[in-house]
Design a protein around this motif. Structure first.
Motif, PDB file in Angstrom:
ATOM      1  N   TRP B  28     -20.339  16.838   4.771  1.00 35.63           N
ATOM      2  CA  TRP B  28     -19.793  18.198   4.774  1.00 35.63           C
ATOM      3  C   TRP B  28     -18.571  18.302   5.676  1.00 35.63           C
ATOM      4  O   TRP B  28     -17.616  18.996   5.370  1.00 35.63           O
ATOM      5  N   MET B  29     -18.613  17.581   6.777  1.00 32.77           N
ATOM      6  CA  MET B  29     -17.471  17.609   7.691  1.00 32.77           C
ATOM      7  C   MET B  29     -16.237  17.033   6.987  1.00 32.77           C
ATOM      8  O   MET B  29     -15.154  17.631   7.002  1.00 32.77           O
ATOM      9  N   LEU B  30     -16.408  15.865   6.359  1.00 34.86           N
ATOM     10  CA  LEU B  30     -15.275  15.228   5.687  1.00 34.86           C
ATOM     11  C   LEU B  30     -14.741  16.128   4.569  1.00 34.86           C
ATOM     12  O   LEU B  30     -13.537  16.268   4.392  1.00 34.86           O
ATOM     13  N   ALA B  31     -15.656  16.760   3.831  1.00 31.14           N
ATOM     14  CA  ALA B  31     -15.220  17.636   2.744  1.00 31.14           C
ATOM     15  C   ALA B  31     -14.420  18.806   3.296  1.00 31.14           C
ATOM     16  O   ALA B  31     -13.431  19.226   2.696  1.00 31.14           O
ATOM     17  N   ALA B  32     -14.826  19.310   4.454  1.00 32.48           N
ATOM     18  CA  ALA B  32     -14.123  20.456   5.031  1.00 32.48           C
ATOM     19  C   ALA B  32     -12.725  20.063   5.510  1.00 32.48           C
ATOM     20  O   ALA B  32     -11.874  20.923   5.712  1.00 32.48           O
ATOM     21  N   PHE B  33     -12.486  18.780   5.704  1.00 30.25           N
ATOM     22  CA  PHE B  33     -11.154  18.338   6.148  1.00 30.25           C
ATOM     23  C   PHE B  33     -10.125  18.413   5.024  1.00 30.25           C
ATOM     24  O   PHE B  33      -8.925  18.378   5.288  1.00 30.25           O
ATOM     25  N   ALA B  34     -10.582  18.504   3.785  1.00 31.31           N
ATOM     26  CA  ALA B  34      -9.635  18.477   2.665  1.00 31.31           C
ATOM     27  C   ALA B  34      -8.611  19.598   2.782  1.00 31.31           C
ATOM     28  O   ALA B  34      -7.411  19.372   2.628  1.00 31.31           O
ATOM     29  N   GLN B  35      -9.110  20.804   3.069  1.00 30.51           N
ATOM     30  CA  GLN B  35      -8.206  21.958   3.092  1.00 30.51           C
ATOM     31  C   GLN B  35      -7.100  21.829   4.145  1.00 30.51           C
ATOM     32  O   GLN B  35      -5.922  21.946   3.814  1.00 30.51           O
ATOM     33  N   PRO B  36      -7.428  21.562   5.432  1.00 32.12           N
ATOM     34  CA  PRO B  36      -6.333  21.384   6.398  1.00 32.12           C
ATOM     35  C   PRO B  36      -5.415  20.223   6.049  1.00 32.12           C
ATOM     36  O   PRO B  36      -4.200  20.309   6.272  1.00 32.12           O
ATOM     37  N   LEU B  37      -5.967  19.155   5.467  1.00 28.01           N
ATOM     38  CA  LEU B  37      -5.117  18.007   5.132  1.00 28.01           C
ATOM     39  C   LEU B  37      -4.125  18.359   4.024  1.00 28.01           C
ATOM     40  O   LEU B  37      -2.955  17.967   4.084  1.00 28.01           O
ATOM     41  N   VAL B  38      -4.593  19.126   3.030  1.00 25.43           N
ATOM     42  CA  VAL B  38      -3.688  19.528   1.954  1.00 25.43           C
ATOM     43  C   VAL B  38      -2.599  20.445   2.503  1.00 25.43           C
ATOM     44  O   VAL B  38      -1.412  20.289   2.198  1.00 25.43           O
ATOM     45  N   THR B  39      -3.005  21.398   3.362  1.00 22.66           N
ATOM     46  CA  THR B  39      -2.019  22.299   3.967  1.00 22.66           C
ATOM     47  C   THR B  39      -1.006  21.497   4.782  1.00 22.66           C
ATOM     48  O   THR B  39       0.197  21.759   4.725  1.00 22.66           O
ATOM     49  N   LEU B  40      -1.519  20.513   5.508  1.00 21.96           N
ATOM     50  CA  LEU B  40      -0.627  19.655   6.299  1.00 21.96           C
ATOM     51  C   LEU B  40       0.387  18.944   5.401  1.00 21.96           C
ATOM     52  O   LEU B  40       1.579  18.891   5.718  1.00 21.96           O
ATOM     53  N   ALA B  41      -0.098  18.437   4.266  1.00 20.90           N
ATOM     54  CA  ALA B  41       0.805  17.722   3.358  1.00 20.90           C
ATOM     55  C   ALA B  41       1.952  18.630   2.919  1.00 20.90           C
ATOM     56  O   ALA B  41       3.105  18.197   2.855  1.00 20.90           O
ATOM     57  N   VAL B  42       1.633  19.895   2.645  1.00 20.91           N
ATOM     58  CA  VAL B  42       2.686  20.814   2.221  1.00 20.91           C
ATOM     59  C   VAL B  42       3.672  21.053   3.361  1.00 20.91           C
ATOM     60  O   VAL B  42       4.885  21.006   3.162  1.00 20.91           O
ATOM     61  N   TRP B  43       3.174  21.270   4.566  1.00 25.63           N
ATOM     62  CA  TRP B  43       4.085  21.504   5.697  1.00 25.63           C
ATOM     63  C   TRP B  43       4.959  20.289   5.964  1.00 25.63           C
ATOM     64  O   TRP B  43       6.138  20.409   6.287  1.00 25.63           O
ATOM     65  N   ILE B  44       4.367  19.093   5.826  1.00 29.55           N
ATOM     66  CA  ILE B  44       5.168  17.883   6.024  1.00 29.55           C
ATOM     67  C   ILE B  44       6.302  17.856   5.012  1.00 29.55           C
ATOM     68  O   ILE B  44       7.457  17.562   5.346  1.00 29.55           O
ATOM     69  N   SER B  45       5.962  18.204   3.768  1.00 34.98           N
ATOM     70  CA  SER B  45       6.994  18.150   2.737  1.00 34.98           C
ATOM     71  C   SER B  45       8.038  19.248   2.956  1.00 34.98           C
ATOM     72  O   SER B  45       9.223  19.053   2.698  1.00 34.98           O
ATOM     73  N   VAL B  46       7.596  20.414   3.474  1.00 37.55           N
ATOM     74  CA  VAL B  46       8.552  21.492   3.757  1.00 37.55           C
ATOM     75  C   VAL B  46       9.460  21.109   4.917  1.00 37.55           C
ATOM     76  O   VAL B  46      10.674  21.331   4.875  1.00 37.55           O
ATOM     77  N   ALA B  47       8.877  20.509   5.955  1.00 31.34           N
ATOM     78  CA  ALA B  47       9.676  20.156   7.136  1.00 31.34           C
ATOM     79  C   ALA B  47      10.671  19.040   6.817  1.00 31.34           C
ATOM     80  O   ALA B  47      11.770  19.006   7.366  1.00 31.34           O
ATOM     81  N   GLY B  48      10.297  18.142   5.924  1.00 27.68           N
ATOM     82  CA  GLY B  48      11.190  17.030   5.588  1.00 27.68           C
ATOM     83  C   GLY B  48      11.593  16.264   6.841  1.00 27.68           C
ATOM     84  O   GLY B  48      10.765  15.939   7.668  1.00 27.68           O
ATOM     85  N   GLN B  49      12.899  16.001   6.982  1.00 26.59           N
ATOM     86  CA  GLN B  49      13.372  15.296   8.165  1.00 26.59           C
ATOM     87  C   GLN B  49      13.702  16.263   9.301  1.00 26.59           C
ATOM     88  O   GLN B  49      13.965  15.851  10.417  1.00 26.59           O
ATOM     89  N   GLY B  50      13.729  17.564   8.989  1.00 27.62           N
ATOM     90  CA  GLY B  50      14.100  18.546  10.006  1.00 27.62           C
ATOM     91  C   GLY B  50      12.884  19.155  10.667  1.00 27.62           C
ATOM     92  O   GLY B  50      11.909  18.455  10.918  1.00 27.62           O
ATOM     93  N   SER B  51      12.950  20.463  10.958  1.00 29.42           N
ATOM     94  CA  SER B  51      11.802  21.113  11.561  1.00 29.42           C
ATOM     95  C   SER B  51      11.701  22.545  11.056  1.00 29.42           C
ATOM     96  O   SER B  51      12.662  23.121  10.575  1.00 29.42           O
TER      97      SER B  51
END
Lengths: 264, 265
Positions: B28-51
């Protein structure tokens, strides 16, 4: 002949479930509120992302909205018939009541897949479709007949893939019995389908396309409406759907041979 | 209060119960990590090389690693437990025992939080050793402040969940109330993004709401974005919210017990 019989059975199952659900009307409204809230979250999240960028993974706002509509539609279908049925399946195996299914003169995979329907979750499907419409309206798009046809086919393929993976996961219950929690893994991967697969790093994108085919579930059907679809990925999605359906069918039959019922 | 002997008995039984379900808990813990990880992936892609709003790609990774940790440390299932106990009348069995039933929940929460801490803290340290850029930038001097902020946060969130669960004395929709509050927390608790990159009005509102005290603030301490005056202010706000919730839960509990009529015998 056979088709007619299964069609009639399906209608009977439908009726039985509607009658049961009319008993719980408050449930329906609670679900409507919950779905609207989820849509609200989605819109707020999107507006937060788009306050800082013009595109997510190369997709503009209206395109991502269409994709989220597809996601909502599919999760509506999951709640509508996958969860009620496949959730019960593990119970059948654990308690040995699968015996009663096997002795019925119908295909066992058909029976365990389509016996129950949670109609009040059907509203999610409608809201998802409405979201798709809103996305298209914002983008000023009117998809032609061909695009809609592609979309329909790819959405069906997406459903087939989800169904196959989930059924295969649950079928492992024949060997491991306690697999109730396995569907969590499915949900985790499904969560990754909320955004176009292009937001992920290349290695992850590869994984989400060819290992756990999340890309075929949301990105590809959406692409058919936003004009990003290429023949290659459309073809792969259909092939993947057929492949997974066949594989799961084979796996189910194999598992049945292994089944020895529960002790009594 | 709880006597030492009773506390120990409660702790031991709950620990054995936890161990019985350890595999499920990890899944259950690992499954709950999916949501923050997906959100993180989007922010990483939004930030790109900048901030974005002062957060670079690596900062976002730190932020969401911290969110995953703090979220796990503060999450409580007491709303469901209490709702179930009231609805099914199981609560009666606890009411006749010589301790306030809340202690069962307190100990149970402590046990699963210890369990998750024992897994996640070494995991975070390990990740930092393997990939130095992912090391959480928490100054050793701020470690005690961080631990304190997490301890305060988990009590506040536990009490909030308990309060929402105790609504079951009056309504059958207490879980709906919980989901509503959880949704608000999703934004104002900083689970979707750092509060500082939200619209200024929302960020200011979030600063004074209890949700920041439950997740976002310990996260900010953990990644070194709250020190000096901001640290003191945050801790004081946490203490204030803790006090408010202690009083509120006591009032609701006393009132709820009066209207509680057990179902069945």
């Amino acid at each position: 002949m056979k088709m007619r019989k299964y069609g009639r059975l399906l209608a009977t199952f439908f009726r039985a479930c509607i009658v049961m659900e009319l008993e719980y009307r408050a449930h329906f409204w609670a679900n409507v509120v919950q779905t609207l809230m989820q849509l609200g979250i989605v819109l707020l999240t999107l507006s937060l992302f788009f306050a800082h960028t013009r595109a997510i993974g190369g997709w503009s706002f209206w395109e991502v909205l269409v994709l989220l509509g597809v996601f909502t539609t599919l999760s509506g279908f999951v709640e509508f018939f996958l969860r009620p049925n496949l959730g019960k399946m593990v119970e059948y195996i654990q308690q040995g009541t699968l015996d009663f299914v096997l002795t019925k003169p119908v295909d066992s995979q058909f029976f365990i897949s389509f016996r129950y329907f949670a109609f009040f979750k059907g509203i999610d499907v409608l809201l998802g479709l409405a979201t798709i419409g809103a996305g298209l309206a914002i983008g000023g798009q009117t998809p032609g007949a061909a695009a809609l046809l592609y979309f329909g086919a790819l959405l069906l393929a997406a459903l087939a893939i989800i169904y196959s993976i989930w059924l295969a996961l649950m079928t492992t219950a024949f060997w491991f019995v306690r697999v109730d929690n396995l569907h969590m893994f499915f949900h985790s991967f499904f969560e990754a389908g909320r955004y176009p697969v292009t937001v992920y790093r290349p290695w992850l994108r590869f994984l989400l396309t060819y290992v756990v085919p999340i890309a075929f579930i949301t990105t590809v059907p959406s692409a058919s409406l936003t004009g990003r679809l290429d023949a290659g990925s459309a073809g792969s999605a259909l092939v993947a759907a057929a492949f997974f359906l066949a594989l799961t069918r084979w796996f189910w039959r194999r598992a049945l041979r292994y089944y020895t019922s529960a002790s009594s | 209060m709880l006597s030492r002997r009773r506390a120990w008995v409660l702790f031991r039984t709950n620990w054995y119960k936890m161990m019985e379900y350890r595999a499920e808990a990890v899944i259950w813990m690992l499954a709950a990590f999916a949501q923050p990880l997906v959100t993180l992936a989007v922010w990483i892609s939004v930030a790109g090389q900048g901030s974005v709003g002062g957060y670079t790609r690596v900062d976002f990774i730190h932020y969401f690693l911290a969110v995953m940790f703090v979220e796990r440390m503060t999450r409580s299932w007491v709303t469901w437990e209490l709702e179930y106990q009231v609805r099914m009348g199981v609560l009666s069995a606890y009411l006749v025992r010589p301790i306030d039933p809340i202690w069962h929940h307190v100990v149970e929460n402590l046990v699963y939080k210890l369990f998750f801490a024992a897994i996640l803290a070494p995991a975070l340290v390990g990740v930092g050793l393997l990939w130095p850029s992912l090391r959480i930038p928490l100054e050793p001097a701020l470690l005690p402040a961080f631990v304190l902020s997490v301890l305060l946060a988990l009590q506040i969130r536990f009490l909030m969940c308990y309060i929402l669960g105790s609504l079951a004395f009056w309504t059958t929709q207490s879980l709906s109330a919980f989901y509503l509050v959880d949704t608000v927390m999703y934004f104002l608790g900083g689970r979707i993004a750092p509060l500082s990159i939200m619209p200024p009005l929302v960020a200011e509102l979030a600063r004074w709401m209890p949700f920041r005290a439950m997740i976002a603030f310990p996260v900010e301490v953990m990644i070194g974005r709250a020190d000096g005056a901001a640290l003191i202010e945050g801790l004081l706000l946490q203490a204030a919210w803790l006090l408010v919730f202690i009083v509120l839960r006591r009032v609701l509990w006393q009132a709820g017990r009066k209207v509680y009529g057990a179902v069945g015998g």
